[in-house]
Design a protein around this motif. Structure first.
Motif, short mmCIF file in Angstrom:
data_model
loop_
_atom_site.label_atom_id
_atom_site.label_comp_id
_atom_site.label_asym_id
_atom_site.label_seq_id
_atom_site.Cartn_x
_atom_site.Cartn_y
_atom_site.Cartn_z
N PHE A 191 89.78 27.25 -2.06
CA PHE A 191 89.75 26.85 -3.47
C PHE A 191 91.10 27.04 -4.16
O PHE A 191 91.45 26.26 -5.04
CB PHE A 191 88.68 27.65 -4.21
N TYR A 192 91.83 28.06 -3.76
CA TYR A 192 93.10 28.36 -4.42
C TYR A 192 94.22 28.34 -3.38
O TYR A 192 94.27 29.19 -2.50
CB TYR A 192 93.03 29.72 -5.11
N THR A 193 95.10 27.33 -3.49
CA THR A 193 96.11 27.10 -2.44
C THR A 193 97.51 26.94 -3.04
O THR A 193 98.06 25.84 -3.08
CB THR A 193 95.75 25.82 -1.65
N PRO A 194 98.12 28.05 -3.47
CA PRO A 194 99.47 27.93 -4.04
C PRO A 194 100.55 27.59 -3.02
O PRO A 194 101.60 27.08 -3.38
CB PRO A 194 99.71 29.33 -4.63
N SER A 195 100.29 27.89 -1.75
CA SER A 195 101.34 27.74 -0.73
C SER A 195 101.33 26.40 -0.02
O SER A 195 102.19 26.14 0.82
CB SER A 195 101.22 28.87 0.31
N LYS A 196 100.36 25.57 -0.30
CA LYS A 196 100.31 24.26 0.36
C LYS A 196 99.69 23.24 -0.58
O LYS A 196 98.91 23.58 -1.47
CB LYS A 196 99.51 24.34 1.66
N PRO A 197 100.03 21.95 -0.39
CA PRO A 197 99.47 20.91 -1.25
C PRO A 197 97.97 20.74 -1.04
O PRO A 197 97.45 20.98 0.05
CB PRO A 197 100.23 19.64 -0.81
N VAL A 198 97.30 20.33 -2.09
CA VAL A 198 95.89 19.97 -1.98
C VAL A 198 95.80 18.65 -1.23
O VAL A 198 96.51 17.70 -1.54
CB VAL A 198 95.26 19.82 -3.38
#
Length: 402
Positions: free
Chosen positions: A20-27
């Protein structure tokens, strides 16, 4: 429940945070992309129109790659876009051959067993691509030396292929490579090729991203990606709440949205650290105590470029003024601000009265490389923070101080 089972369940739940929370990779999943419906329609429109290609540009951390990947995935899933999608992420020494080679090798493999009628040769040395191009009922074998895979030859090879090529982080490549890609796109467009190109990169305008190659502008649909509206940042938070069984207190949710300033990167980062901290404490509600600890971890885990730039800007053995005046600068949310407005904001925030002379001393240092070039002089007496993400990082650092 024994200690091993409890540990296993906690670990499994923590692992779900990354869904749900992915700051290190693109959605990459369309279902996880928020607030970009209008842009998705524009991209799909360009990539399904004969002779049209597409370019996405804007600030770093605003979700350009996520938009591109999610649109391509959704387009493939709903059979709007072709099944074959090639992706290439550029680095500084990327060449045109690097970008195009994967698609050329795909053609090489796909048509390797076809018979040939004629042969065209480009280059005289070894290491050839034996590529088969179908044109109506005629089959043509094109033998190309890999080092000679230019825009003209690549367009000849690929213009019959129904596919999309995503070229990400295009802003970092040299201008000669940008010109070569632009020429490649132009030739595809002139031939009304089904082979489409989607370019993604940081930039203030589309012309800068393609190094001013005017002839390609008419066939390239440009999309400047704005910041994400607060209501969609809220949806990112709420999606994780529902999926993880957690609740962010309203004040915490508001703080996350305020710090994010329209950048989903910071929303994902703060939510991830908050959720993992809550799981470690076996808590279902993310309150002030959990969020304060999450902020400290988030500051440490922020992208290194922002950390280095800020640390250079505020490090001083003689004064603690730099963090204070930069906090006030961050309140302008990366808009241009005059020294007069800045002085007034510093007084409101810290009760300090600074003169124009003292401000000139600070600004003269903050625009220099040894201070991270954190500040940019727009015109006489008017400044802006160089990296549009920096105000969010500054606010995060300020809130992380006990």
């Amino acid at each position: 429940m024994d200690v091993f089972q409890a540990f296993k369940e906690e670990k499994q739940k923590s692992h779900k945070v990354d869904a749900f929370y992915t700051p290190s990779k693109p959605v990459s999943s369309p279902s996880n992309l928020r607030g970009r419906d209008e842009e998705i329609q524009k991209i799909l429109g360009a990539l399904t129109t004969p002779g049209r290609h597409c370019m996405i540009y804007g600030d770093r951390g605003i979700g350009k790659s996520s938009l591109a990947l999610s649109t391509l995935e959704g387009g493939r899933k709903h059979q709007i876009l072709p099944e074959h999608v090639f992706q290439y992420r550029c680095i500084k020494n990327t060449t045109f051959k690097d970008i195009i080679e994967k698609a050329a090798l795909f053609i090489d493999e796909a048509y390797r067993h076809n018979k040939t009628e004629t042969t065209k040769k480009f280059g005289a040395r070894a290491r050839f691509l034996d590529i088969f191009s179908l044109e109506g009922t005629r089959e043509e074998k094109i033998t190309i030396e890999k080092e000679e895979l230019t825009a003209n030859k690549a367009a000849t090879v690929l213009h019959h292929l129904d596919s999309v090529m995503l070229i990400d982080e295009f802003d970092v490549v040299r201008d000669d490579v940008k010109h070569e890609v632009a020429e490649f796109v132009k030739q595809l467009s002139d031939a009304s090729s089904p082979f489409k190109v989607l370019i993604v990169g940081i930039g203030s305008d589309g012309a800068a991203l393609i190094a001013g190659h005017q002839s390609v502008i008419r066939c390239m649909h440009e999309i400047k990606l704005p910041r994400v509206e607060d209501k969609y940042l809220s949806e990112i938070i709420e999606s994780g709440e529902a999926g993880l069984g957690l609740t962010f207190e309203p004040a915490i949710k508001n703080s996350i949205i305020e710090i994010s300033s329209g950048f989903p990167y910071f929303t994902h980062l703060l939510c991830k650290e908050s959720a993992e901290e809550a799981i470690r404490k076996s808590a279902d509600v993310i309150d002030k105590v959990i969020f304060e600890q999450a902020l400290i971890v988030a500051v440490k885990n922020t992208e290194g470029q922002l950390k280095r730039c800020y640390d250079l800007a505020v490090t001083s053995s003689r004064t603690d003024m730099y963090p204070k005046i930069l906090l006030s600068a961050a309140k302008f949310n990366n808009e241009q601000f005059s020294v007069k407005s800045w002085i007034e904001q510093i007084f409101d925030d810290h009760g300090l009265t600074l003169t124009y002379g003292s401000m000139n001393n600070y600004t003269g240092k903050l625009i220099k490389a040894e201070r991270g070039e954190i500040l940019q002089l727009v015109r006489r007496g008017v400044y802006k923070i160089t990296d549009p993400r920096m105000p969010s990082y500054i606010l995060m650092c300020h809130n992380a101080v006990p």
